[in-house]
Design an enzyme around this catalytic site. Structure first.
Site, PDB file in Angstrom:
ATOM      1  N   TYR A 139      -6.822 -75.373  54.296  1.00  0.00           N
ATOM      2  CA  TYR A 139      -6.372 -76.762  54.394  1.00  0.00           C
ATOM      3  C   TYR A 139      -7.225 -77.701  53.545  1.00  0.00           C
ATOM      4  O   TYR A 139      -6.757 -78.738  53.102  1.00  0.00           O
ATOM      5  CB  TYR A 139      -6.436 -77.247  55.854  1.00  0.00           C
ATOM      6  CG  TYR A 139      -5.195 -76.971  56.656  1.00  0.00           C
ATOM      7  CD1 TYR A 139      -4.734 -75.668  56.843  1.00  0.00           C
ATOM      8  CD2 TYR A 139      -4.478 -78.011  57.236  1.00  0.00           C
ATOM      9  CE1 TYR A 139      -3.601 -75.419  57.591  1.00  0.00           C
ATOM     10  CE2 TYR A 139      -3.345 -77.772  57.987  1.00  0.00           C
ATOM     11  CZ  TYR A 139      -2.915 -76.473  58.161  1.00  0.00           C
ATOM     12  OH  TYR A 139      -1.789 -76.236  58.903  1.00  0.00           O
ATOM     13  N   LYS A 188      -7.742 -61.800  59.156  1.00  0.00           N
ATOM     14  CA  LYS A 188      -7.034 -60.866  58.273  1.00  0.00           C
ATOM     15  C   LYS A 188      -8.106 -60.140  57.459  1.00  0.00           C
ATOM     16  O   LYS A 188      -8.135 -60.192  56.223  1.00  0.00           O
ATOM     17  CB  LYS A 188      -6.049 -61.647  57.389  1.00  0.00           C
ATOM     18  CG  LYS A 188      -5.121 -60.799  56.556  1.00  0.00           C
ATOM     19  CD  LYS A 188      -4.047 -60.062  57.352  1.00  0.00           C
ATOM     20  CE  LYS A 188      -3.224 -59.146  56.467  1.00  0.00           C
ATOM     21  NZ  LYS A 188      -2.292 -58.292  57.227  1.00  0.00           N
ATOM     22  N   ASP A 220      -1.348 -60.463  61.774  1.00  0.00           N
ATOM     23  CA  ASP A 220       0.044 -59.994  61.858  1.00  0.00           C
ATOM     24  C   ASP A 220       0.292 -59.291  63.191  1.00  0.00           C
ATOM     25  O   ASP A 220       1.310 -59.504  63.859  1.00  0.00           O
ATOM     26  CB  ASP A 220       0.413 -59.089  60.658  1.00  0.00           C
ATOM     27  CG  ASP A 220      -0.614 -58.004  60.372  1.00  0.00           C
ATOM     28  OD1 ASP A 220      -1.708 -58.031  60.969  1.00  0.00           O
ATOM     29  OD2 ASP A 220      -0.316 -57.123  59.537  1.00  0.00           O
ATOM     30  N   ASP A 244      -2.698 -72.828  63.191  1.00  0.00           N
ATOM     31  CA  ASP A 244      -1.524 -73.687  63.059  1.00  0.00           C
ATOM     32  C   ASP A 244      -0.268 -72.882  63.373  1.00  0.00           C
ATOM     33  O   ASP A 244       0.578 -73.292  64.166  1.00  0.00           O
ATOM     34  CB  ASP A 244      -1.449 -74.241  61.621  1.00  0.00           C
ATOM     35  CG  ASP A 244      -0.221 -75.110  61.409  1.00  0.00           C
ATOM     36  OD1 ASP A 244       0.059 -75.944  62.289  1.00  0.00           O
ATOM     37  OD2 ASP A 244       0.448 -74.953  60.373  1.00  0.00           O
ATOM     38  N   ASP A 248       2.167 -72.769  67.150  1.00  0.00           N
ATOM     39  CA  ASP A 248       3.612 -73.046  67.233  1.00  0.00           C
ATOM     40  C   ASP A 248       4.330 -71.878  67.900  1.00  0.00           C
ATOM     41  O   ASP A 248       5.233 -72.071  68.715  1.00  0.00           O
ATOM     42  CB  ASP A 248       4.220 -73.274  65.830  1.00  0.00           C
ATOM     43  CG  ASP A 248       4.258 -74.751  65.452  1.00  0.00           C
ATOM     44  OD1 ASP A 248       3.356 -75.493  65.891  1.00  0.00           O
ATOM     45  OD2 ASP A 248       5.186 -75.167  64.727  1.00  0.00           O
TER      46      ASP A 248
HETATM   47  C1  IPM Z   1      -0.379 -79.500  63.412  1.00  0.00           C
HETATM   48  C2  IPM Z   1       0.516 -79.920  62.279  1.00  0.00           C
HETATM   49  C3  IPM Z   1      -0.374 -80.382  61.117  1.00  0.00           C
HETATM   50  C4  IPM Z   1      -1.239 -79.207  60.702  1.00  0.00           C
HETATM   51  C5  IPM Z   1       0.407 -80.951  59.926  1.00  0.00           C
HETATM   52  C6  IPM Z   1       1.342 -82.072  60.323  1.00  0.00           C
HETATM   53  C7  IPM Z   1      -0.516 -81.401  58.827  1.00  0.00           C
HETATM   54  O1  IPM Z   1       1.359 -78.894  61.920  1.00  0.00           O
HETATM   55  O2  IPM Z   1      -1.157 -80.333  63.895  1.00  0.00           O
HETATM   56  O3  IPM Z   1      -0.276 -78.353  63.841  1.00  0.00           O
HETATM   57  O4  IPM Z   1      -0.781 -78.351  59.947  1.00  0.00           O
HETATM   58  O5  IPM Z   1      -2.382 -79.160  61.140  1.00  0.00           O
HETATM   59 MG    MG Z   2       1.283 -77.213  63.235  1.00  0.00          MG
END
Ligand code: IPM
Ligand code: MG
Length: 349
Positions: A139, A188, A220, A244, A248
């Site tokens: 990042y 990884k 993975d 990240d 999700d």
């Molecule tokens: C998160 C989001 C952010 C990230 C984006 C919006 C930059 O996806 O907080 O998970 O990737 O950190």
């Molecule tokens: Mg995110």
């Protein structure tokens, strides 16, 4: 006690869900005798529209002067074609970096009342804490474009120092100690040099935490194991990018991404609290947004930045009760809107 809280409402559903969180906080203030003072700050797409830049200096300054920050969400299709440095997301990355918030705590748990919304046929319960490194890795590595004999190529670099790995490792081991003493470090290391240093560093660190059951897992495989049997995990520690993605994935197992709060912390008590979901421009203004992720983020703020444990528990319990009764938004089967769910949670407090 008196607290000064910076609010970055942001874009899309951001303002609606942050309003929910402050209403809940005001109820807590009334009940437990605290005063929460809010300072509205601008960042993200709205800041681009107003100042031509996603993160005004003033916003960072005011955040640094506050006891903590609550952020809604930033971004939207309107700003999708801007160059990387001017995108709304830069605001979020910039605040995290400016406040040195290197550890990102993302709890993902399956509430009893939401079991039917978990897409897994076999999952009965899980309670995971993802500890994501937040100010390093790909990042923030060197990136750009260059000309090669095959035309233009783009590059992003992943790098981690021992210091960065060690400090996030410590946060994760300490968190594991307060939970079920099980830590999985995800990397990884079969491909990436940065992951090999990550693993070496974690292995040194684990000698200091012999009371925590430690294991490594390749990312993975971890993506698969989360779906196969999420209950095998207690605390997960991983890099910025993997965290990240996996957070999700984990959120969906809880039934809705609208449920997951997060805390971003550094060395002191100043933290940034935000839902892990985005600005959901498609439902902005419709009052369909699930406010729970942001309300639970406010609870994390009370717990981690202000050490107000009883107060945080009061929010968490009210949320759980609301779910049990079925006071929910449509993403988790209810028929209440954002404000109605918020009101119910306040009444339950
Ligand atoms: C998160 C989001 C952010 C990230 C984006 C919006 C930059 O996806 O907080 O998970 O990737 O950190
Ligand atoms: Mg995110």
């Amino acid at each position: 006690m008196d607290f000064r809280i910076a609010l970055i409402k942001g874009d899309g559903i951001g303002p609606e869900i942050v309003d929910s969180a402050t209403k809940v906080l005001d109820k807590i203030g009334e009940k437990f005798n605290h005063k929460f003072n809010y300072v509205d700050l601008i960042a993200g797409g709205v800041a681009i529209d107003k100042y031509g830049h996603p993160l005004p200096e003033e916003t960072v300054k005011e955040c640094l002067k506050s006891d903590s920050v609550i952020l809604g969400a930033v971004g939207g299709p309107k700003w999708d074609n801007l160059p990387g440095e001017l995108r709304p997301e830069r605001a979020l990355l910039g605040v995290r970096k400016a406040l040195n918030l290197y550890s990102n705590l993302r709890p993902a748990k399956l509430y009893k009342a939401l079991q039917q919304y978990c897409p897994l046929r076999t999952a009965s319960s899980f309670d995971i804490l993802i500890v994501r490194e937040l100010t390093g890795g790909i990042y923030f590595g060197e990136r750009g474009r260059r000309n090669t004999e095959n035309g233009v190529e783009a590059y992003d670099t992943e790098s981690y120092s021992v210091m960065e790995i060690e400090r996030i490792g410590r946060v994760a081991f300490e968190a594991a100690r307060k939970r079920n003493r099980k830590l999985t470090s995800i990397d990884k290391a079969n491909v990436l040099e940065s992951s090999r240093l990550w693993r070496e560093t974690m292995h040194k660190l684990k000698e200091e935490y012999k009371d925590v059951e430690y294991s490594d897992m390749l990312v993975d495989n971890a993506a698969m194991q989360l779906i196969r049997d999420p209950s095998q995990f207690d605390v997960i520690v991983t890099s910025n990018m993997f965290g990240d993605i996996l957070s999700d994935e984990a959120s969906q197992l809880t039934g809705s991404i609208g449920m997951l709060p997060s805390a971003s912390l550094g060395e002191g008590t100043l933290g940034l609290y935000e839902p892990i979901h985005g600005s959901a421009p498609d439902i902005a203004g419709t009052k369909k947004a699930n406010p729970i992720a942001t309300i639970l983020s406010a609870s994390m703020m009370l717990r981690y930045s202000f050490n107000l444990i009883e107060e945080a528990d009061a929010i968490d319990n009210a949320v759980e009760k609301a779910l049990d009764i079925g006071y929910t938004t449509s993403d988790i089967g209810g028929n209440l809107n954002t404000d109605e769910v918020t009101q119910k949670i306040i009444e339950l407090i």
